[in-house]
Design a protein around this motif. Structure first.
Motif, mmCIF file in Angstrom:
data_model
loop_
_atom_site.group_PDB
_atom_site.id
_atom_site.type_symbol
_atom_site.label_atom_id
_atom_site.label_comp_id
_atom_site.label_asym_id
_atom_site.label_seq_id
_atom_site.Cartn_x
_atom_site.Cartn_y
_atom_site.Cartn_z
ATOM 1 N N ALA A 215 -8.619 -4.796 -4.561
ATOM 2 C CA ALA A 215 -10.029 -4.481 -4.785
ATOM 3 C C ALA A 215 -10.276 -2.979 -4.906
ATOM 4 O O ALA A 215 -11.068 -2.528 -5.757
ATOM 5 C CB ALA A 215 -10.860 -5.065 -3.643
ATOM 6 N N VAL A 216 -9.614 -2.168 -4.094
ATOM 7 C CA VAL A 216 -9.859 -0.719 -4.063
ATOM 8 C C VAL A 216 -8.978 0.013 -5.064
ATOM 9 O O VAL A 216 -9.313 1.101 -5.557
ATOM 10 C CB VAL A 216 -9.637 -0.179 -2.631
ATOM 11 N N ARG B 169 -7.861 4.337 -9.016
ATOM 12 C CA ARG B 169 -7.158 4.843 -10.189
ATOM 13 C C ARG B 169 -8.116 5.396 -11.240
ATOM 14 O O ARG B 169 -7.758 6.317 -12.002
ATOM 15 C CB ARG B 169 -6.315 3.729 -10.797
ATOM 16 N N SER B 170 -9.340 4.880 -11.292
ATOM 17 C CA SER B 170 -10.300 5.338 -12.310
ATOM 18 C C SER B 170 -11.222 6.451 -11.807
ATOM 19 O O SER B 170 -12.045 6.959 -12.586
ATOM 20 C CB SER B 170 -11.151 4.162 -12.789
ATOM 21 N N GLU C 42 0.308 -0.299 -10.275
ATOM 22 C CA GLU C 42 -0.369 -1.367 -10.991
ATOM 23 C C GLU C 42 -0.118 -2.696 -10.268
ATOM 24 O O GLU C 42 0.973 -2.927 -9.743
ATOM 25 C CB GLU C 42 0.152 -1.439 -12.429
ATOM 26 N N PRO C 43 -1.097 -3.596 -10.210
ATOM 27 C CA PRO C 43 -0.898 -4.883 -9.538
ATOM 28 C C PRO C 43 0.133 -5.741 -10.251
ATOM 29 O O PRO C 43 0.179 -5.783 -11.483
ATOM 30 C CB PRO C 43 -2.291 -5.521 -9.593
ATOM 31 N N MET D 61 -1.407 6.090 -0.776
ATOM 32 C CA MET D 61 -1.542 6.624 -2.123
ATOM 33 C C MET D 61 -0.627 5.895 -3.086
ATOM 34 O O MET D 61 -1.023 5.563 -4.206
ATOM 35 C CB MET D 61 -1.237 8.132 -2.117
ATOM 36 N N ARG D 62 0.609 5.613 -2.661
ATOM 37 C CA ARG D 62 1.554 4.911 -3.543
ATOM 38 C C ARG D 62 1.053 3.494 -3.849
ATOM 39 O O ARG D 62 1.180 2.999 -4.968
ATOM 40 C CB ARG D 62 2.923 4.860 -2.894
ATOM 41 N N LEU D 63 0.507 2.833 -2.833
ATOM 42 C CA LEU D 63 0.027 1.468 -3.029
ATOM 43 C C LEU D 63 -1.152 1.433 -3.992
ATOM 44 O O LEU D 63 -1.245 0.542 -4.857
ATOM 45 C CB LEU D 63 -0.391 0.841 -1.677
ATOM 46 N N LEU D 64 -2.094 2.402 -3.869
ATOM 47 C CA LEU D 64 -3.285 2.380 -4.698
ATOM 48 C C LEU D 64 -3.003 2.849 -6.121
ATOM 49 O O LEU D 64 -3.703 2.446 -7.062
ATOM 50 C CB LEU D 64 -4.374 3.260 -4.071
#
Length: 511
Positions: A15-16, A21-22, A53-54, A47-50
């Motif tokens: 969700a976050v 990223r944008s 890309e999913p 930071m790496r997780l967000l």
């Protein structure tokens, strides 16, 4: 702060992450601060997780089935052959079952399938058989009085009665099985009114709910008041749809006591002893004839008990420490209490007065004693030489016998225990033909032992009397010696008694 689950963290990343990223640099910092505060991740790791890309995950897991349909089919055969055991019990039985079934030609398994069956765990067995077990529903025996039915009948304790109007009665069954509860036997349905103590009894040929309702219908015709309440224990013959629906149809308040709390039915429990057991006793009664005799007994007893048997009724009870003080009303019969109750209608009072004026207590007592005697004869299987022994005696003779009846002790025939059966020999007497001969040998030679008498008998009649009869001969010999010694003692005693004083010394010297 409470830890967030991994599933929630994954949902937050999805969700976050897109918003992170944008966003511009300043906004990314705010989003990252909030995300770290919620998840507890390290800032660099967050930071790496967000930034990542999913990943698109596959909806189905790859095929990992080890046991194919052939193994499942063989397992089903073994499961059925074991009478559908569970996995934990079937697992150690599989090698034994395979060997036995192959030995008798019932099974011919491929080595690979056999190896798969032998290495299968109990959990896997249950999992493989899950579909088959789902189709074979277990048939559970439904209780006669299930929890739902039991909950539909409200509970009433001994303290909930208050001052009910005549017609609220407690009910119970009394068993007449005797010392052995085997087979089918008669029962007594007892109803006791809370307000007056009025008691009605009726026999039941068998313990069955439909018959109970039919007997209850007949008892309602005899009662001097309408049946307003029916309070029973938790026996399944009472707590069932038949009795509940009958009470609902006839507008009778149906209640029950608490399980294993007999004091909730103290009124009827007391009458079970003072009325039913006192009248009937503890013998075994079964069959139509016994039920008919019980009905004959209760027909006379109901009038005698309710019109001529005063009883106490508790008026007040208070506790002073460990001591309980009770105060009772003056003794009165149920008839008197019913007449004194202001809630009794005048029509009922008039009908009871007419009935009481016609009742003869001596005649009722005679009928009770006659019915009790018939029950005793039936239960004890006594063969009467004169059948008139169980017929009612003339009323005058019965009245005269009451004056001296106390000399005989207990007057109620049902209160006298059954005469013990005389013990007889369990097998024919093996020495019946030679008893006189053995006694003659003893009288000729009293010093002979039982072994010597048996050897002498075996010498005269070989291969007829075995050595196992030695103890029997020894017991007979002991009895004969006792009789012989008693005869000697009493003969000398009689000689001393009849002798003159001067001859006593001569007799003693001769002895």
């Amino acid at each position: 702060m409470r830890k967030v689950s991994m599933a929630t963290r994954r949902e937050l990343i999805e969700a976050v992450g897109e918003r992170y990223r944008s966003a511009d640099r300043a906004s990314k910092g705010k989003v990252l601060d909030e995300f770290v505060a919620i998840t507890g991740f390290h800032r660099k790791h967050a930071m790496r997780l967000l930034r990542a890309e999913p990943l698109i995950r596959e909806t189905t897991r790859p095929e990992r089935r080890i046991y194919n349909e052939a193994v499942r089919g063989a397992l089903l055969v073994l499961w059925e052959a074991s009478d559908r055991l569970c996995g934990k019990r079937l697992r150690p039985l599989i090698p034994i079952l395979i060997e036995a079934m192959e030995g008798h030609g019932h099974l011919d398994l491929d080595p690979a399938i056999k190896g798969s069956l032998l290495q299968m765990s109990p959990a896997t067995i249950d999992r493989v058989l899950q579909t088959a077990k789902g189709n074979s529903h277990k048939v559970r025996r439904r209780g006669v009085a299930g929890s739902e039915l039991r909950r539909s009948v409200p509970i009433r304790t001994f303290s909930d009665w208050g001052d009910p109007a005549p017609g609220h009665m407690e009910a119970d069954l009394v068993s007449h099985s005797g010392p052995v509860a085997k087979g089918s036997w008669t029962w007594t349905l007892t109803l006791t009114d809370i307000a007056t103590g009025w008691t009605e009894c009726a026999p039941l040929l068998v313990r069955e709910q439909t018959l109970l309702v039919e007997v209850l219908k007949e008892l309602r015709k005899l009662m001097p008041f309408p049946l307003l309440g029916f309070d029973s224990d938790n026996d399944s013959v009472f707590i069932n749809e038949t009795v509940r629906d009958y009470c609902a149809t006839t507008e009778i308040a149906f209640t029950r006591c608490r399980p294993y709390r007999k004091n909730d039915q103290a009124w009827v429990e007391q009458k079970n002893g003072s009325v039913v057991r006192r009248l009937v006793g503890y013998r075994r009664f079964e069959g139509l004839e016994a039920a008919g005799l019980l009905a004959e007994l209760y027909a006379a007893a109901r009038l005698f008990v309710n019109f001529f048997q005063p009883s106490f009724k508790l008026a007040e009870k208070r506790r002073d420490g460990a001591k309980v003080h009770k105060r009772y009303h003056a003794p009165a019969t149920p008839f008197q209490r019913l007449m004194d109750d202001p809630r009794t209608s005048e029509q009922t009072r008039e009908r009871l007065r007419d009935l009481a004026a016609r009742l003869d207590p001596v005649r009722l007592l005679r009928d009770i004693r006659t019915a009790q005697q018939k029950l005793v004869v039936l239960a004890d299987a006594v063969v009467l030489a004169d059948p008139t022994e169980t017929s009612p005696p003339p009323l005058g003779a019965f009245l005269s016998s009451l004056k001296v009846l106390w000399h005989n002790g207990e007057a109620r025939p049902t209160a006298v225990d059954k005469a013990p059966r005389k013990r007889e020999r369990r097998r024919p007497d093996p020495l019946l033909q030679v008893t006189d001969q053995l006694k003659a040998w003893f009288e000729d030679e009293p010093w002979r032992t039982g072994r010597e008498l048996l050897e002498k008998l075996q010498a005269e009649q070989p291969n007829i009397y075995p050595d196992g009869l030695l103890r029997t001969i020894q017991r007979r010999l002991k009895g004969w010696r006792t009789e012989h010694a008693r005869a000697l003692v009493f003969s000398h005693s009689s000689g001393l008694a009849s002798a003159a004083p001067g001859d006593t010394e001569t007799i003693l010297t001769a002895m």
